[in-house]
Design a protein around this motif. Structure first.
Motif, PDB file in Angstrom:
ATOM      1  N   HIS A 207      35.774  40.850  41.543  1.00  0.00           N
ATOM      2  CA  HIS A 207      34.321  40.624  41.983  1.00  0.00           C
ATOM      3  C   HIS A 207      33.740  41.607  43.164  1.00  0.00           C
ATOM      4  CE1 HIS A 207      34.265  36.470  39.984  1.00  0.00           C
ATOM      5  NE2 HIS A 207      35.544  36.692  40.361  1.00  0.00           N
TER       6      HIS A 207
ATOM      7  N   ARG B  11      30.589  41.828  44.245  1.00  0.00           N
ATOM      8  CA  ARG B  11      29.414  41.212  44.978  1.00  0.00           C
ATOM      9  C   ARG B  11      28.071  42.065  44.951  1.00  0.00           C
ATOM     10  NH1 ARG B  11      32.192  36.788  44.451  1.00  0.00           N
ATOM     11  NH2 ARG B  11      33.751  36.423  45.781  1.00  0.00           N
TER      12      ARG B  11
ATOM     13  N   ASN C 137      29.192  37.179  38.055  1.00  0.00           N
ATOM     14  CA  ASN C 137      28.533  36.180  39.000  1.00  0.00           C
ATOM     15  C   ASN C 137      27.903  36.579  40.442  1.00  0.00           C
ATOM     16  OD1 ASN C 137      31.277  36.668  39.997  1.00  0.00           O
ATOM     17  ND2 ASN C 137      31.365  34.530  40.856  1.00  0.00           N
TER      18      ASN C 137
ATOM     19  N   THR D  52      32.779  27.020  39.599  1.00  0.00           N
ATOM     20  CA  THR D  52      33.295  27.879  40.453  1.00  0.00           C
ATOM     21  C   THR D  52      32.151  28.514  41.299  1.00  0.00           C
ATOM     22  OG1 THR D  52      34.705  29.922  40.689  1.00  0.00           O
ATOM     23  CG2 THR D  52      33.072  30.033  38.912  1.00  0.00           C
ATOM     24  N   TYR D  53      32.497  29.663  41.856  1.00  0.00           N
ATOM     25  CA  TYR D  53      31.590  30.466  42.736  1.00  0.00           C
ATOM     26  C   TYR D  53      30.259  30.763  42.058  1.00  0.00           C
ATOM     27  CZ  TYR D  53      29.551  33.194  46.632  1.00  0.00           C
ATOM     28  OH  TYR D  53      28.549  33.862  47.522  1.00  0.00           O
TER      29      TYR D  53
ATOM     30  N   HIS E 297      36.599  31.172  31.720  1.00  0.00           N
ATOM     31  CA  HIS E 297      37.301  30.203  32.688  1.00  0.00           C
ATOM     32  C   HIS E 297      37.289  29.089  32.261  1.00  0.00           C
ATOM     33  CE1 HIS E 297      36.910  28.781  37.329  1.00  0.00           C
ATOM     34  NE2 HIS E 297      37.610  28.056  36.401  1.00  0.00           N
TER      35      HIS E 297
ATOM     36  N   HIS F  85      42.642  33.640  34.501  1.00  0.00           N
ATOM     37  CA  HIS F  85      43.456  33.299  35.755  1.00  0.00           C
ATOM     38  C   HIS F  85      44.063  31.926  35.440  1.00  0.00           C
ATOM     39  CE1 HIS F  85      39.444  31.447  35.978  1.00  0.00           C
ATOM     40  NE2 HIS F  85      38.875  32.303  36.855  1.00  0.00           N
TER      41      HIS F  85
ATOM     42  N   VAL G 172      40.283  28.046  46.424  1.00  0.00           N
ATOM     43  CA  VAL G 172      39.913  29.131  45.430  1.00  0.00           C
ATOM     44  C   VAL G 172      39.961  28.376  44.204  1.00  0.00           C
ATOM     45  CG1 VAL G 172      42.736  29.171  45.203  1.00  0.00           C
ATOM     46  CG2 VAL G 172      41.319  31.535  44.489  1.00  0.00           C
ATOM     47  N   ARG G 173      39.207  29.149  43.040  1.00  0.00           N
ATOM     48  CA  ARG G 173      39.388  28.393  41.728  1.00  0.00           C
ATOM     49  C   ARG G 173      39.746  29.342  40.815  1.00  0.00           C
ATOM     50  NH1 ARG G 173      38.160  25.329  45.014  1.00  0.00           N
ATOM     51  NH2 ARG G 173      36.693  23.942  45.220  1.00  0.00           N
TER      52      ARG G 173
ATOM     53  N   ASP H 169      41.713  38.857  40.388  1.00  0.00           N
ATOM     54  CA  ASP H 169      40.411  37.930  40.657  1.00  0.00           C
ATOM     55  C   ASP H 169      40.180  38.316  42.055  1.00  0.00           C
ATOM     56  OD1 ASP H 169      38.659  36.205  40.555  1.00  0.00           O
ATOM     57  OD2 ASP H 169      39.751  34.321  40.377  1.00  0.00           O
TER      58      ASP H 169
ATOM     59  N   ALA I 258      38.288  38.243  44.888  1.00  0.00           N
ATOM     60  CA  ALA I 258      36.874  37.431  45.102  1.00  0.00           C
ATOM     61  C   ALA I 258      36.869  37.459  46.830  1.00  0.00           C
ATOM     62  CB  ALA I 258      37.204  35.989  44.762  1.00  0.00           C
TER      63      ALA I 258
ATOM     64  N   HIS J 171      35.200  37.050  50.422  1.00  0.00           N
ATOM     65  CA  HIS J 171      34.193  36.138  51.307  1.00  0.00           C
ATOM     66  C   HIS J 171      34.694  36.352  52.597  1.00  0.00           C
ATOM     67  CE1 HIS J 171      32.708  34.028  47.639  1.00  0.00           C
ATOM     68  NE2 HIS J 171      33.876  33.623  47.238  1.00  0.00           N
TER      69      HIS J 171
ATOM     70  N   PRO K 190      35.212  29.406  47.526  1.00  0.00           N
ATOM     71  CA  PRO K 190      36.343  29.577  46.921  1.00  0.00           C
ATOM     72  C   PRO K 190      36.593  31.147  46.536  1.00  0.00           C
ATOM     73  CG  PRO K 190      34.796  28.835  45.182  1.00  0.00           C
ATOM     74  CD  PRO K 190      34.136  28.740  46.726  1.00  0.00           C
ATOM     75  N   GLY K 191      38.068  31.660  46.991  1.00  0.00           N
ATOM     76  CA  GLY K 191      38.245  32.903  46.513  1.00  0.00           C
ATOM     77  C   GLY K 191      39.017  33.652  47.474  1.00  0.00           C
TER      78      GLY K 191
HETATM   79  O1  DOR Z   1      37.846  31.282  43.519  1.00  0.00           O
HETATM   80  C1  DOR Z   1      36.988  31.776  42.868  1.00  0.00           C
HETATM   81  N1  DOR Z   1      36.185  32.747  43.440  1.00  0.00           N
HETATM   82  N2  DOR Z   1      37.171  31.752  41.618  1.00  0.00           N
HETATM   83  C2  DOR Z   1      36.142  32.419  40.605  1.00  0.00           C
HETATM   84  O2  DOR Z   1      36.321  32.089  39.591  1.00  0.00           O
HETATM   85  C3  DOR Z   1      35.014  32.940  41.359  1.00  0.00           C
HETATM   86  C4  DOR Z   1      35.512  33.571  42.674  1.00  0.00           C
HETATM   87  C5  DOR Z   1      34.244  34.264  43.390  1.00  0.00           C
HETATM   88  O3  DOR Z   1      33.464  34.736  42.729  1.00  0.00           O
HETATM   89  O4  DOR Z   1      34.397  33.849  44.531  1.00  0.00           O
END
Ligand code: DOR
Ligand code: ZN
Length: 362
Positions: A13, A15, A45, A102-103, A130, A154, A211-212, A237, A239, A241, A253-254
Motif C-alpha cells: 500500500h 497511499r 484502496n 478492511t481499511y 481479500h 494474506h 491489522v486485517r 502487505d 500498510a 499508518h 489497521p495495518g
Molecule cells: O491491515 C490492513 N491494512 N489490511 C488491509 O487489508 C488493508 C491495509 C491498509 O490499507 O491499511
C-alpha cells in the motif's frame, strides 16, 4: 555475500493519491529498495480508490514521476465497475476484490457482483481477493463456477490454509500469499502495557496490533509453517499508518513491512526453518509466474547472510516511522540492490532517484 534476484512484493500500500502523509510513491519505493524489492504491486484502496479511469490515470502519472523501483498498480472492484475495468486491464497489475472489511471504503458485499467481475475481467490478468474464513469458501466456489484462477491475499488462519490445501488437492487453480506478520506474530504479542518503547523485543499495544486479517493464535501461526508447501508467495502487505494515528482513538489497521520482510525471512533461513530456495520461490519465481511479470535485466540484490542487527523503526525509509518488529534481532542484511545495471541501494543508502522505476505493464 549471497546474490539473489530482485525481489517482488505483490501486496503493497503506497497511499498515493490521498494519504501521502503516510507514504507516497517516492518514500514507499525507497522502502522497497531498502528491503530488497525491485518490483512492488500497489493496492487500490487509496483516496480516491483506483476504481475508474480518472483515478487510475492520476495514480499512474504520480508513479511514473516518483517511483524509484519498478511497479504495477491494482484496480479495485466495486458493485458497479465490472463493465468499465476491462478497458483498463492491460495497464493494471491485477484486479483486487475486497470481500471482507478492511481499511478504506472498498467492500464487495454481493456475490452477484463477484460473478460480474469473474465474467468480465480478462483471463490474462490475475484476480486477487481479500477473503477470510467462510468468505474464502464462498469465493472458491464462485471461482470454480467460473473456471477462473484466483489468488488469495494474506492468508492468516489454520482453517484458511487447510481450505486452500483442499482446493489445490481437488485441482482448483488457486494460489495464495502469507505475510511475515502472520508468520512471526500472534495475539500473544499484543498486550495492554509493556516495554514497547524500550528497544528490546516487547509488546504491541492493542491499537498498534490492529491489522486485517487480525493477528491469529499460535496454533494458526503453526499451521502456516506446517503448510509451507501450500504457500505460493510471501507478501509484505506494507500498510503504513503514522504512530499518531495508530495510537489515536480510531487506530487504522495495518503494519509497515517492506523493510522487515527480507531480514525476518533470512533469520528463519538462519534458524533452519526455511531454505533460501523457499524464500526465492515465494518472493520472485512464483510472483513472476502468477502475475506474468517481465524479467528485469541486469537486476539483482546482495545480502550478507551472517550480519546481525536490530530492527529499528527510526532506521527505515517508510514515512510512517515505526515497525511492529521494533528491537527484534535479525540475521541477514541487505547490502546492495542493482536495478538495470545501476546501484539502487548500497550500504544502507537508497541511491535510485525518483523516476527510476518502470511500470511492469508498459
Ligand atoms: O491491515 C490492513 N491494512 N489490511 C488491509 O487489508 C488493508 C491495509 C491498509 O490499507 O491499511
Ligand atoms: Zn493489504
Amino acid at each position: 555475500m549471497i546474490q539473489l534476484p530482485g525481489l517482488i512484493d505483490i501486496h503493497t500500500h503506497l497511499r498515493e493519491p490521498g494519504a501521502t502523509h503516510k507514504e507516497d510513491f517516492d518514500t514507499g519505493t525507497a522502502a522497497a529498495l531498502a528491503g530488497g524489492f525491485t518490483v512492488v504491486l500497489a493496492m487500490p484502496n487509496t483516496q480516491p480508490p483506483l476504481v475508474n479511469a480518472a483515478a487510475f490515470n492520476t495514480a499512474l502519472q504520480a508513479a511514473r514521476r516518483k517511483a524509484r523501483c519498478d511497479y504495477g498498480l491494482y484496480l479495485g472492484a466495486t458493485l458497479d465497475n465490472a463493465a468499465e475495468l476491462p478497458a483498463l486491464a492491460p495497464r493494471a497489475a491485477a484486479l483486487k476484490l475486497y470481500l471482507d472489511a478492511t481499511y478504506g471504503p472498498l467492500l464487495l458485499d454481493d456475490t452477484q457482483a463477484w460473478r460480474a467481475h469473474f465474467t468480465r475481467w480478462p483471463p490474462n490478468r490475475p484476480i486477487v481477493a481479500h477473503a477470510e474464513r467462510q468468505t474464502l469458501a464462498a469465493l472458491l466456489f464462485i471461482a470454480a463456477l467460473h473456471d477462473r484462477p484466483v489468488h488469495i491475499a494474506h492468508v492468516a488462519r489454520r482453517e484458511e490454509i487447510l481450505l486452500i490445501r483442499a482446493a489445490k488437492e481437488k485441482g482448483l487453480p488457486v494460489t495464495c500469499e502469507v505475510c511475515p506478520h502472520h508468520l512471526f506474530l500472534t495475539t500473544e504479542d499484543v498486550q495492554d502495557s509493556g516495554s514497547r518503547e524500550s528497544g528490546i523485543r516487547g509488546w504491541l499495544s492493542p491499537s498498534r496490533g490492529e491489522v486485517r486479517p487480525r493477528l491469529a493464535s499460535p496454533a494458526d501461526r503453526a499451521a502456516l509453517w506446517d503448510n509451507l508447501d501450500v504457500i505460493d508467495c510471501f507478501a509484505s502487505d506494507h500498510a503504513p499508518h503514522l504512530l499518531s494515528e495508530k495510537d489515536g482513538p480510531h487506530p487504522p489497521p495495518g503494519f509497515p513491512g517492506l523493510e522487515t520482510t527480507l531480514p525476518l525471512l533470512l533469520t528463519a533461513v538462519h534458524e533452519g526453518r526455511l531454505t533460501l530456495e523457499d524464500v526465492v520461490a515465494r518472493l520472485y519465481h512464483n510472483p513472476r509466474r502468477i502475475f506474468g511479470l517481465p524479467e528485469q535485466p541486469e537486476t539483482w540484490i546482495e545480502v550478507d547472510p551472517d550480519a546481525a542487527y536490530e530492527i529499528r523503526g527510526a532506521d527505515q525509509y517508510t514515512r510512517c516511522g515505526w515497525t511492529p518488529f521494533e528491537g527484534w534481532r535479525v540475521r541477514g542484511r541487505l547490502a546492495r540492490v542493482v536495478l538495470r545495471g545501476r546501484d539502487a541501494f548500497r550500504d544502507g543508502k537508497v541511491l535510485a532517484p525518483p523516476g527510476s522505476g518502470k511500470n511492469v505493464r508498459n
